[in-house]
Design a protein around this motif. Structure first.
Motif, PDB file in Angstrom:
ATOM      1  N   ASP A 413       0.922  -1.181  -0.059  1.00  0.00           N
ATOM      2  CA  ASP A 413       0.179   0.043   0.139  1.00  0.00           C
ATOM      3  C   ASP A 413       0.831   1.295  -0.020  1.00  0.00           C
ATOM      4  O   ASP A 413       1.025   2.085   0.924  1.00  0.00           O
ATOM      5  CB  ASP A 413      -1.037   0.026   1.212  1.00  0.00           C
ATOM      6  N   PRO A 414       1.668   1.432  -0.859  1.00  0.00           N
ATOM      7  CA  PRO A 414       2.795   2.502  -0.869  1.00  0.00           C
ATOM      8  C   PRO A 414       2.343   3.969  -0.866  1.00  0.00           C
ATOM      9  O   PRO A 414       2.955   4.558  -0.536  1.00  0.00           O
ATOM     10  CB  PRO A 414       3.644   2.209  -2.172  1.00  0.00           C
ATOM     11  N   TYR A 415       1.089   4.127  -1.407  1.00  0.00           N
ATOM     12  CA  TYR A 415       0.600   5.643  -1.399  1.00  0.00           C
ATOM     13  C   TYR A 415       0.079   5.979   0.036  1.00  0.00           C
ATOM     14  O   TYR A 415      -0.433   7.040   0.620  1.00  0.00           O
ATOM     15  CB  TYR A 415      -0.306   5.815  -2.471  1.00  0.00           C
ATOM     16  N   ARG A 416       0.181   4.815   1.034  1.00  0.00           N
ATOM     17  CA  ARG A 416      -0.222   5.490   2.252  1.00  0.00           C
ATOM     18  C   ARG A 416       0.844   5.727   3.168  1.00  0.00           C
ATOM     19  O   ARG A 416       1.642   4.889   3.169  1.00  0.00           O
ATOM     20  CB  ARG A 416      -1.036   4.184   2.914  1.00  0.00           C
ATOM     21  N   PHE A 417       0.677   6.718   4.073  1.00  0.00           N
ATOM     22  CA  PHE A 417       1.772   6.917   4.997  1.00  0.00           C
ATOM     23  C   PHE A 417       1.562   6.081   6.271  1.00  0.00           C
ATOM     24  O   PHE A 417       0.628   6.225   7.247  1.00  0.00           O
ATOM     25  CB  PHE A 417       1.519   8.706   5.482  1.00  0.00           C
ATOM     26  N   ASP A 418       2.559   5.201   6.520  1.00  0.00           N
ATOM     27  CA  ASP A 418       2.494   4.015   7.227  1.00  0.00           C
ATOM     28  C   ASP A 418       3.497   3.740   7.972  1.00  0.00           C
ATOM     29  O   ASP A 418       4.342   2.735   7.445  1.00  0.00           O
ATOM     30  CB  ASP A 418       1.675   2.744   6.670  1.00  0.00           C
ATOM     31  N   PRO A 419       4.270   4.373   9.040  1.00  0.00           N
ATOM     32  CA  PRO A 419       5.382   4.128   9.586  1.00  0.00           C
ATOM     33  C   PRO A 419       5.712   2.571   9.980  1.00  0.00           C
ATOM     34  O   PRO A 419       6.778   2.169  10.193  1.00  0.00           O
ATOM     35  CB  PRO A 419       5.477   5.077  10.871  1.00  0.00           C
ATOM     36  N   ASP A 420       4.396   1.993  10.320  1.00  0.00           N
ATOM     37  CA  ASP A 420       4.414   0.644  10.703  1.00  0.00           C
ATOM     38  C   ASP A 420       5.176  -0.357   9.949  1.00  0.00           C
ATOM     39  O   ASP A 420       5.824  -1.430  10.255  1.00  0.00           O
ATOM     40  CB  ASP A 420       3.141  -0.239  11.269  1.00  0.00           C
ATOM     41  N   ARG A 421       5.160   0.147   8.690  1.00  0.00           N
ATOM     42  CA  ARG A 421       6.142  -0.743   7.652  1.00  0.00           C
ATOM     43  C   ARG A 421       7.580  -1.100   8.009  1.00  0.00           C
ATOM     44  O   ARG A 421       8.170  -1.992   7.503  1.00  0.00           O
ATOM     45  CB  ARG A 421       5.871   0.017   6.213  1.00  0.00           C
ATOM     46  N   PHE A 422       8.060  -0.201   8.786  1.00  0.00           N
ATOM     47  CA  PHE A 422       9.449  -0.195   9.138  1.00  0.00           C
ATOM     48  C   PHE A 422       9.808  -0.733  10.416  1.00  0.00           C
ATOM     49  O   PHE A 422      10.805  -0.680  11.051  1.00  0.00           O
ATOM     50  CB  PHE A 422      10.102   1.056   9.126  1.00  0.00           C
ATOM     51  N   MET A 423       8.699  -1.218  11.215  1.00  0.00           N
ATOM     52  CA  MET A 423       8.721  -1.939  12.526  1.00  0.00           C
ATOM     53  C   MET A 423       9.206  -3.266  12.366  1.00  0.00           C
ATOM     54  O   MET A 423       9.404  -3.921  11.099  1.00  0.00           O
ATOM     55  CB  MET A 423       7.359  -1.899  13.381  1.00  0.00           C
ATOM     56  N   GLU A 424       9.943  -3.872  13.269  1.00  0.00           N
ATOM     57  CA  GLU A 424      10.372  -5.118  13.298  1.00  0.00           C
ATOM     58  C   GLU A 424       9.637  -6.216  12.669  1.00  0.00           C
ATOM     59  O   GLU A 424      10.090  -7.236  12.004  1.00  0.00           O
ATOM     60  CB  GLU A 424      11.082  -5.810  14.793  1.00  0.00           C
TER      61      GLU A 424
END
Length: 502
Positions: A413-424
């Motif tokens: 879902d690349p057009y969504r601002f989603d910091p959780d994508r970089f969590m462990e």
């Protein structure tokens, strides 16, 4: 004797015929390079599409992207003031360009006319063993110990500036743009981190004035004549390097006496002093090892200073913009930061604590992905280069690998601002590493990326903890503006107020 008007009338058909022939050759040359790949079929003679680029850069690059998306080749072409250009959307092809920066392939440009401003010896334009040696010499500047020293300096300057913002007449009630305030904060931060105690208050003021002249010349026409912004910028760079060379000398003297490093130049000089003290070249006094003269080192220090300004300022503004529009993310950041730091405390965030702020770091990484500040990294093809099996980039073409476009490929879902994508539990920065190109890739990958992320994390943590803030919304305020890093169009106008006593 015939009159001049009569001669001109007689010559007009010939002049028009020559002009038409030149225009025809230009169109044929463009079409030969373009072939059947996406791009305008015909271009305006001599100027190409420079008018649309100058009038609305955002729209121009969106059109290039749309053309690249119209086929599966991953790129599109165009023509600007006599130069054939290739816009690359595909992450794979962009990485191919980054991986082939060498004399017989691509030459890194970064900024138009940058060689005239920065000089040929700039690290941006080095290749081969010389570049490797310099990168190896820079490594001590970004060790965990060095970064821990910088973290304290960064926080003190960030807090100093933020507290001055709340004292502005506009605070609490009126919106004001953060762009120039963040730029000034970043400049002072860089000065303190890089050359810390070696700039007096007076030299710091001169430094800021010279740097502003340099910044103004970055986007000016390259008219190298007295009184023009470009000439002023060149002269300013020379004076800035002279100032930094004095700092280098002072740092060398201090490190020779065995003092502990207090800033970046100290960590660098400490290693250089150690190397030169044991080298045969130093013992014989015949010549110094490469990359150790004060003027050369000062030039590289200026490179660091420049690299830490424009892109970093853009990221700070996008962080505020995106946190304002995502209150659930903002709340999670505030809760995490509160575990380690509060505005009432007289303590600063330690390096160990900063590493524990995993969600805030994920926010910083997502800001950089979602709005990659250096959206495109221009290169020039030094020779014909086979980009794909079916297309060879012609020598002299300007190539624009789009970091921005890569950021929206592969990710969930690349057009969504989603910091959780970089969590462990997701680790999309590793899973889709080939698309996360914000710090470059290959030999010229940003050596200071950990420093840049730390700076953004510290800013986010302190700004959100110290202030309640609200974006001032106007038509198009969040649209992208190329300056040349990408900024919110309105400079990020906000209303701020203190969340709690400082």
């Amino acid at each position: 004797m015939e009159s001049v008007p009569a001669i001109l009338i007689w010559l007009t058909p010939y002049i028009l015929s020559v002009a038409a022939f030149v225009i025809l050759l230009e169109q044929i040359s463009y079409l030969k390079k373009k072939r059947s790949f996406p791009g305008p079929f015909l271009v305006l003679p001599f100027f190409g599409n420079v008018i649309s680029l100058a009038r609305n850069p955002t729209s121009f690059w969106e059109v290039q992207s749309a053309m690249a998306k119209s086929s599966d080749v991953g790129f599109s072409v165009n023509y600007i003031i006599g130069r054939f250009i290739v816009f690359i959307r595909s992450s794979e092809l962009s990485r191919k360009v980054f991986a082939n920066v060498r004399p017989d392939a691509f030459h890194l440009v970064v900024y138009p006319f940058g060689r005239k401003l920065f000089g040929e010896c700039n690290i941006l334009y080095m290749t081969g063993q010389e570049h490797k040696d310099l990168r190896r010499s820079i490594a001590p500047n970004f060790t965990p110990k060095a970064l821990s020293t910088y973290i304290e300096l960064q926080q003190r300057i960030i807090l100093k500036h933020m507290k001055s913002w709340i004292q502005m007449p506009e605070s609490n009630t009126k919106p004001f743009p953060l762009r120039f305030l963040c730029r000034d904060m970043n400049l002072e931060t860089s000065q303190n981190v890089f050359v810390g105690p070696y700039l007096t208050n007076e030299s710091q003021k001169r430094f800021e004035a010279e740097y502003n002249l340099f910044a103004a010349g970055l986007t000016a026409l390259p008219i190298d004549l007295p009184g023009f912004a470009f000439r002023n910028a060149k002269v300013a760079v020379s004076r800035l390097v002279e100032t930094l060379a004095v700092c280098v000398e002072d740092s060398k003297t201090k490190m020779k006496s065995g003092d502990a490093p207090a800033c970046l130049v100290d960590f660098w000089m400490q290693e250089i002093v150690r190397e030169t003290a044991t080298s045969e070249a130093e013992q014989t006094r015949e010549k110094q090892p490469p990359h150790t003269s004060s003027v050369e080192l000062a030039g590289h220090l200026f490179d660091f200073l420049f690299a830490s300004q424009d892109a970093s300022t853009a990221s700070l503004l996008w962080a505020v913009t995106l946190l304002d529009s995502h209150p659930e993310v903002l709340e999670r950041v505030r809760k995490e930061v509160a575990v380690f730091w509060s505005p009432e405390s007289d303590k600063l965030i330690t390096a160990d604590q900063l590493r524990e702020m995993r969600y805030t770091e994920a926010v910083a990484k997502e800001v950089i992905r979602y709005r990659a500040p250096a959206a495109m990294i221009p290169h020039v093809a030094g020779e014909d280069f086979p980009l794909t099996d079916g297309y060879t980039i012609p020598k002299g073409a300007i190539v624009f690998p789009s970091v921005f476009e890569s950021s929206f490929q592969g990710f969930v879902d690349p057009y969504r601002f989603d910091p959780d994508r970089f969590m462990e539990d997701r680790q999309e920065d590793w899973v889709y590493k080939k698309n996360y190109l914000s710090f470059g890739v290959g030999a010229h990958q940003c050596v200071g990326q950990r420093y840049a992320i730390n700076h953004l994390v510290l800013f986010i943590g302190m700004f959100t903890s110290l202030f309640d803030f609200k974006r001032y919304r106007s038509d198009g305020c969040d649209e992208i503006e190329y300056l040349p890093a990408i900024y919110p169009r309105d400079g990020c106008k906000v209303v701020v107020s203190l969340r709690c006593p400082s």
